[in-house]
Design a protein around this motif. Structure first.
Motif, PDB file in Angstrom:
ATOM      1  N   LEU A  74       3.421   8.101   5.758  1.00  0.00           N
ATOM      2  CA  LEU A  74       3.112   6.846   5.969  1.00  0.00           C
ATOM      3  C   LEU A  74       3.099   6.532   7.290  1.00  0.00           C
ATOM      4  O   LEU A  74       2.528   5.301   7.765  1.00  0.00           O
ATOM      5  CB  LEU A  74       4.205   6.000   5.299  1.00  0.00           C
ATOM      6  N   GLY A  75       3.772   7.452   8.499  1.00  0.00           N
ATOM      7  CA  GLY A  75       3.717   6.945   9.655  1.00  0.00           C
ATOM      8  C   GLY A  75       4.981   6.329  10.059  1.00  0.00           C
ATOM      9  O   GLY A  75       5.864   5.780   9.078  1.00  0.00           O
ATOM     10  N   ARG A 125       0.906  -1.284   0.135  1.00  0.00           N
ATOM     11  CA  ARG A 125      -0.143   0.087  -0.068  1.00  0.00           C
ATOM     12  C   ARG A 125       0.726   1.136  -0.073  1.00  0.00           C
ATOM     13  O   ARG A 125       0.670   2.217  -0.768  1.00  0.00           O
ATOM     14  CB  ARG A 125      -0.750  -0.182   1.246  1.00  0.00           C
ATOM     15  N   ALA A 126       2.063   1.129   0.861  1.00  0.00           N
ATOM     16  CA  ALA A 126       2.830   2.385   0.899  1.00  0.00           C
ATOM     17  C   ALA A 126       3.581   2.826  -0.534  1.00  0.00           C
ATOM     18  O   ALA A 126       3.648   3.764  -1.004  1.00  0.00           O
ATOM     19  CB  ALA A 126       3.962   2.099   1.729  1.00  0.00           C
ATOM     20  N   HIS A 127       4.013   1.620  -1.202  1.00  0.00           N
ATOM     21  CA  HIS A 127       4.587   1.423  -2.381  1.00  0.00           C
ATOM     22  C   HIS A 127       3.641   2.088  -3.361  1.00  0.00           C
ATOM     23  O   HIS A 127       3.722   3.097  -4.278  1.00  0.00           O
ATOM     24  CB  HIS A 127       4.980   0.117  -2.909  1.00  0.00           C
ATOM     25  N   THR A 128       2.357   1.969  -3.416  1.00  0.00           N
ATOM     26  CA  THR A 128       1.354   2.163  -4.361  1.00  0.00           C
ATOM     27  C   THR A 128       1.111   3.653  -4.052  1.00  0.00           C
ATOM     28  O   THR A 128       0.973   4.415  -5.059  1.00  0.00           O
ATOM     29  CB  THR A 128      -0.014   1.556  -4.047  1.00  0.00           C
ATOM     30  N   THR A 129       0.973   4.192  -2.911  1.00  0.00           N
ATOM     31  CA  THR A 129       0.921   5.360  -2.366  1.00  0.00           C
ATOM     32  C   THR A 129       2.275   6.361  -3.157  1.00  0.00           C
ATOM     33  O   THR A 129       1.821   7.532  -3.545  1.00  0.00           O
ATOM     34  CB  THR A 129       0.816   5.962  -1.030  1.00  0.00           C
ATOM     35  N   ILE A 130       3.411   5.845  -2.864  1.00  0.00           N
ATOM     36  CA  ILE A 130       4.512   6.491  -3.596  1.00  0.00           C
ATOM     37  C   ILE A 130       4.340   6.800  -5.165  1.00  0.00           C
ATOM     38  O   ILE A 130       4.709   7.849  -5.606  1.00  0.00           O
ATOM     39  CB  ILE A 130       5.756   5.757  -3.258  1.00  0.00           C
TER      40      ILE A 130
END
Length: 293
Positions: free
Chosen positions: A276-277, A31-36
Motif C-alpha cells: 500500500l505504501g 481503496r486500500a480496504h478494497t485491495t485487502i
C-alpha cells in the motif's frame, strides 16, 4: 519510514480534518480496504464456519462508506419549472449511512473479531442465521415458485439450527426474554447496540453518543426534524460542514480498524497490505490507534 517522514506524516493526519483532505484520505483508505478484501477473494484461504460473511459484511461496510463519501461532495437540486440550482448536503443520509457502517463493523466484531472461543462464536453465528431466515419467512406472498421452494428449505433449516443452538453449552446463558425473542422472530444479537459499542475495541466515548444521534435520523425522531429546521441544507452552511467532517472522520477510523483486524486475521492479506505504501500504511495505523487506544 524515517523519523522526519513520520513527523511530517503525523502533521498531515492531524491537519486533515477538513472536507477536501478528509475526502481524499477516506478515498485512499477505501481503496486500500478494497485491495485487502480482494486479496482474500483471490487467495481463497480455508475459511471456518460462517467466515465467508466477513467478506460480505465488509463489502457492505465499504459500499455504505463510499456512498456517504459521495454525498459529502454535495449535489445539485432544482425545481421542475426553474433552472436555478442549489447545492446541498444531504446530512440525514450521511448520518444514516455512517450508522450503517458502524453497525456493520459491530456485527463483524460481535461474530468474528473478538476473544471468545470458536464454539461461542459459532453459537452467536447460528443465532444470527436463524434470525435472518425467520425474517425472510414473512416474504412468502406473491413470490415466484422457486423462491417459495427456497423459503420452505429455509424453514427446515431454522428448525435444525434451533436444535443445534439448544444443544450448545451457551444456550443456558440466554434469559427468558432472549428465548422468547428467538422463538418469536429471531435473536440476531444477544447484546444491544449500546452494549456492543461499550464492549467494542472502538472508543465508546467517540462513538456512543454519535450512534444515538445517527439513530434519531434513521428513525425520523423529532430531534432530527428540529435540527433540520434549524439549519440550512446548503453545502456552504458552517454546521453542515462541521457535521460532515465528523461523519467522514468516523468512517475513516472505522475503515482503518477494519483493515487492521482483517490483516491480522488473514495471512494472505499481508502482501497486499505491505504494497500500500508507507504513507498510506501510516495513516491506517494512526487512525486505528486513535480510535481504539
Amino acid at each position: 519510514m524515517k523519523k522526519q517522514e513520520e513527523i511530517e506524516a503525523l502533521f498531515k493526519e492531524v491537519e486533515s480534518l477538513n472536507i477536501p483532505d478528509l475526502s481524499e484520505s477516506l478515498e485512499n483508505i477505501l481503496r486500500a480496504h478494497t485491495t485487502i478484501i480482494q486479496s482474500i477473494y483471490d487467495s481463497k484461504p480455508a475459511l471456518d464456519v460462517g467466515e465467508v460473511y466477513i467478506e460480505t459484511l465488509t463489502i457492505k461496510l465499504l459500499l455504505a462508506s463510499k456512498s456517504a463519501l459521495e454525498l459529502s461532495r454535495g449535489s445539485n437540486i432544482s425545481g421542475i419549472d426553474t433552472n436555478k440550482k442549489v447545492q446541498i448536503l444531504d446530512i440525514s443520509s450521511i448520518y444514516i449511512l455512517t450508522r450503517a457502517v458502524l453497525e456493520n463493523f459491530l456485527t463483524l466484531e460481535y461474530l468474528f473479531f473478538n476473544k471468545l472461543s470458536r464454539e461461542e462464536q459459532i453459537f452467536r453465528y447460528n443465532l444470527w442465521r436463524i434470525s435472518g431466515f425467520m425474517s425472510r419467512q414473512n416474504y412468502d406472498e406473491n413470490l415466484q415458485p422457486h423462491l417459495i421452494e427456497k423459503l420452505e428449505r429455509e424453514k427446515e433449516e431454522i428448525e435444525i439450527l434451533k436444535e443445534t443452538v439448544k444443544k450448545s453449552p451457551f444456550y443456558p446463558s440466554l434469559n427468558k426474554h432472549h428465548i422468547w425473542k428467538l422463538n418469536s422472530y429471531g435473536l440476531p444479537r444477544i447484546l444491544s447496540w449500546d452494549d456492543l459499542i461499550k464492549q467494542s475495541c472502538l472508543k465508546s466515548n467517540l462513538f456512543g453518543k454519535l450512534y444515538k444521534l445517527y439513530s434519531n435520523y434513521a428513525h425520523s425522531e423529532f430531534i432530527s426534524a428540529i435540527q433540520l429546521n434549524e439549519n440550512s441544507q446548503h453545502k456552504t452552511n458552517k454546521f453542515n460542514e462541521e457535521v460532515t467532517i465528523t461523519s467522514l472522520s468516523n468512517l475513516r477510523m472505522i475503515n482503518c480498524v477494519s483493515i487492521s483486524l482483517i490483516k491480522d486475521k488473514f495471512q494472505c492479506t499481508k502482501e497486499s497490505y505491505n504494497g500500500l505504501g508507507e504513507e498510506l500504511k501510516y495513516s491506517i495505523d494512526f487512525w486505528k490507534k486513535f480510535s481504539t487506544e
